[in-house]
Structures are given as C-alpha cells and as structure tokens.
Write a protein that holds these residues in place. Structure first.
Motif, PDB file in Angstrom:
ATOM      1  N   ASP A   1       0.725  -0.658   0.226  1.00  0.00           N
ATOM      2  CA  ASP A   1       0.039  -0.218  -0.108  1.00  0.00           C
ATOM      3  C   ASP A   1       0.691   1.323  -0.505  1.00  0.00           C
ATOM      4  N   VAL A   2       0.379   2.520  -0.412  1.00  0.00           N
ATOM      5  CA  VAL A   2       0.769   3.908  -0.113  1.00  0.00           C
ATOM      6  C   VAL A   2      -0.018   4.694   0.704  1.00  0.00           C
ATOM      7  N   PRO A   3       0.414   5.313   1.801  1.00  0.00           N
ATOM      8  CA  PRO A   3      -0.416   6.175   1.953  1.00  0.00           C
ATOM      9  C   PRO A   3      -2.104   7.178   1.402  1.00  0.00           C
ATOM     10  N   GLN A   4      -2.778   7.313   1.995  1.00  0.00           N
ATOM     11  CA  GLN A   4      -4.365   7.062   0.912  1.00  0.00           C
ATOM     12  C   GLN A   4      -4.443   8.205   0.126  1.00  0.00           C
ATOM     13  N   ALA A   5      -3.574   9.577   1.052  1.00  0.00           N
ATOM     14  CA  ALA A   5      -3.099  10.579   0.112  1.00  0.00           C
ATOM     15  C   ALA A   5      -2.869  10.412  -0.961  1.00  0.00           C
ATOM     16  N   THR A   6      -1.313   9.364  -0.872  1.00  0.00           N
ATOM     17  CA  THR A   6      -0.728   9.314  -2.002  1.00  0.00           C
ATOM     18  C   THR A   6      -1.388   8.332  -3.191  1.00  0.00           C
ATOM     19  N   GLU A   7      -2.372   7.764  -2.970  1.00  0.00           N
ATOM     20  CA  GLU A   7      -2.911   6.768  -3.832  1.00  0.00           C
ATOM     21  C   GLU A   7      -3.829   7.892  -4.016  1.00  0.00           C
ATOM     22  N   LEU A   8      -5.052   8.887  -3.155  1.00  0.00           N
ATOM     23  CA  LEU A   8      -5.683   9.845  -4.268  1.00  0.00           C
ATOM     24  C   LEU A   8      -4.960  10.174  -5.311  1.00  0.00           C
ATOM     25  N   VAL A   9      -3.977  11.180  -5.035  1.00  0.00           N
ATOM     26  CA  VAL A   9      -3.664  11.918  -5.732  1.00  0.00           C
ATOM     27  C   VAL A   9      -2.764  11.095  -7.220  1.00  0.00           C
ATOM     28  N   TYR A  10      -2.749   9.512  -6.750  1.00  0.00           N
ATOM     29  CA  TYR A  10      -1.842   9.003  -7.980  1.00  0.00           C
ATOM     30  C   TYR A  10      -3.230   8.580  -8.916  1.00  0.00           C
ATOM     31  N   LYS A  11      -4.241   8.423  -8.548  1.00  0.00           N
ATOM     32  CA  LYS A  11      -5.865   8.300  -9.080  1.00  0.00           C
ATOM     33  C   LYS A  11      -6.227   9.634  -9.899  1.00  0.00           C
ATOM     34  N   LEU A  12      -6.051  10.269  -9.579  1.00  0.00           N
ATOM     35  CA  LEU A  12      -6.194  11.648 -10.189  1.00  0.00           C
ATOM     36  C   LEU A  12      -5.491  12.221 -11.462  1.00  0.00           C
ATOM     37  N   ARG A  13      -4.299  11.551 -11.091  1.00  0.00           N
ATOM     38  CA  ARG A  13      -3.155  11.898 -12.323  1.00  0.00           C
ATOM     39  C   ARG A  13      -3.146  11.473 -13.138  1.00  0.00           C
ATOM     40  N   GLY A  14      -3.582  10.201 -12.829  1.00  0.00           N
ATOM     41  CA  GLY A  14      -4.128   8.422 -14.219  1.00  0.00           C
ATOM     42  C   GLY A  14      -5.291   9.304 -15.108  1.00  0.00           C
ATOM     43  N   CYS A  15      -6.272  10.003 -14.505  1.00  0.00           N
ATOM     44  CA  CYS A  15      -7.127  10.634 -14.763  1.00  0.00           C
ATOM     45  C   CYS A  15      -7.460  12.059 -15.763  1.00  0.00           C
ATOM     46  N   GLY A  16      -5.866  12.394 -15.920  1.00  0.00           N
ATOM     47  CA  GLY A  16      -5.514  13.243 -16.616  1.00  0.00           C
ATOM     48  C   GLY A  16      -5.149  14.937 -15.405  1.00  0.00           C
ATOM     49  N   PHE A  17      -5.395  15.147 -14.524  1.00  0.00           N
ATOM     50  CA  PHE A  17      -5.356  16.134 -13.415  1.00  0.00           C
ATOM     51  C   PHE A  17      -4.170  16.322 -13.307  1.00  0.00           C
ATOM     52  N   GLU A  18      -3.760  17.548 -13.286  1.00  0.00           N
ATOM     53  CA  GLU A  18      -2.174  17.374 -13.319  1.00  0.00           C
ATOM     54  C   GLU A  18      -2.412  18.612 -11.731  1.00  0.00           C
TER      55      GLU A  18
END
Length: 281
Positions: free
Chosen positions: A244-261
């Motif tokens: 796992d990674v920290p939840q905050a890290t996971e959220l930003v990782y997924k948002l980056r995968g959706c194209g968010f800068e």
C-alpha cells in the motif's frame, strides 16, 4: 551521523537444519541505520520485517551474514548484555510486556534486572513516565488503562533502561486511532526530543511517512529504500508487490491517472488538500 546498526548480507531460517530445502525468512539483507535516525521498515505480512526486528537485540541470530550494533557483533555472546541494554524492543501487544500490577512498578522492572540502584530507579521511572505523558497514572493498575496508555507504559519501561535505540514492532497494530496517535506522538518526541534512534516496524503507511527514511521489505529482501517521498513516489513498484501507499498518495496518483495536473507525490492529507485546492483555483 555515525552508523549504529549495520546489517551485512544477512540470511535467516527458522529451520536451518533442514538439509533438503532450507527456507529463508531473510535472504541477503543489507542495510545500515545511523545514530539518532528515525527509520520505518514496512512490508506486507511475511515480508521479513518482524523477523529482522528481532535480530537487532539478538533475540534471533543470523543463519548467515552479520549484524553489528554499535560495533558489537550480535553473534558474540560476550556482547549480549550490552546489545540488549542498548536496544530496547517494544512488541505489538503491550499486555505481553506488562508484568506488574502497578504502572510505576512495571516501568521499574527492567532497571531492577539491570541492577540499577534504588534511588536511580526512582529517578529513571519518574523521567520515563513524564516522557510518555503517563506521570499521572504512576499508581494506577495497568488493567484499567486503554490500549494506547498500556503501550506508552511499555515504552516507558524501555526508556527507563536508557537504551540508545528503541525498536517498535507494529506497536499500534492493536490500537484504535486515538491510541495510535498517542503512541506515534510519543515515538516522535523520543526521537526529536531525546535523540533516541527509532526503528518502527509498521504496516500503516501514514506512520511511515513520519520517519526520516523508509525501508521496504518484500519476500525477505530489501525492495527499495529512501526518504518517504522517494519511496512512496514509486506507486507502481509498490503495487506490483502488493504493498500500500498512504491514502493521500493513492488519491493523487489516481487523479493524475485521470489527467489532472497534480504533484507526482503527496504524503499527507494536508498536502493533498492544498494540491487539490490549487488545482481548483
């Protein structure tokens, strides 16, 4: 900072006499930990992190390779007393370490075994309880304490022995969120305020974020290590190894995968909130 613990190509088997097929819980582990450092060792169940922790104060001895604690080889019997005096171990379940019916008597137990004079024991116990914020409970029964309070009493018992290093093997695993916060605040103060070397074995990545350095174990080996930001920026590598990674890290990782800068790696809820707020503006 000088090196306090040095692990050199360590192998360990729980059944080394099995000539047919020796299974290693640790397979060629090498690392070093500096004096005054706060290091988190993470990994899933069976990765070898708890096995490694029990090597640091000679509960286990390497099947192959060597471990040096403050220059002393853990395999040398003549160094056993000094190694265990300098490296305290706090276990997952505080009930397994509390042996007395009164808090202050329990904290004094280790000092008594070391042969510390009575007057000095009194001073050490008072200082140790103050260090973990448990002075008001000195005459209480441990049975009446919460899980977090019991764990802080267990830590106080180690502090009273005045070790140079404290190894904590998943000390918050059995605690509720409040108890985890209490114990983690204590650990951080021991490191930053008292200069004690801290080795934290944990599967809570939010706890690992608080360390100076993170070492990731997988299948008895070191997978990667570095600062929390260096380690948790490797999201794909960690996921490949079921970590796992920290939840905050996971959220930003997924948002980056959706194209968010967004930043490549954030570690805390505060960082995450600030990054998203900046994006929304």
């Amino acid at each position: 900072m000088d090196e306090f613990i040095v692990v050199q190509d360590v192998f360990f088997s729980y059944d080394p006499e099995n000539e047919k097929e020796v299974e290693y819980a640790l397979s060629g582990v090498s690392m070093s930990i500096k004096k005054g450092e706060f290091v988190a060792i993470v990994g899933h169940n069976g990765s070898g992190k708890s096995t490694l922790a029990k090597h640091f104060n000679s509960i286990f001895l390497p099947t192959g390779g060597n471990i040096f604690v403050d220059g002393m080889n853990t395999k040398d019997d003549e160094h056993l007393f000094n190694i265990r005096k300098n490296v305290g171990l706090v276990l997952q379940n505080p009930d397994n370490q509390i042996v007395a019916g009164i808090v202050e008597e329990d904290v004094a137990f280790g000092c008594e075994n070391l042969g510390v004079p009575s007057k000095e024991i009194r001073e050490r116990v008072d200082k140790a309880l103050e260090a973990v914020g448990m002075s008001d409970y000195a005459r209480h029964s441990p049975d009446k304490l919460s899980g977090g309070q019991k764990q802080r009493v267990a830590i106080a018992g180690i502090i009273a022995m005045q070790p140079k290093c404290i190894v904590l093997d998943e000390p918050t695993a059995m605690l509720d969120p409040q108890g985890r916060d209490e114990v983690m605040n204590t650990i951080r103060e021991l490191n930053s305020g008292m200069g004690i070397t801290i080795i934290l074995i944990t599967h809570y990545m939010e706890e690992a974020v608080l360390a100076d350095r993170v070492i990731v174990m997988d299948q008895g080996r070191v997978l990667t290590e570095g600062t929390p930001r260096e380690v948790f920026s490797q999201v794909e590598l960690l996921k490949q190894h079921r970590l796992d990674v920290p939840q905050a890290t996971e959220l930003v990782y997924k948002l980056r995968g959706c194209g968010f800068e967004l930043p490549k790696c954030v570690l805390t809820e505060e960082e995450c909130a600030q990054a998203i707020l900046k994006l929304m503006k």
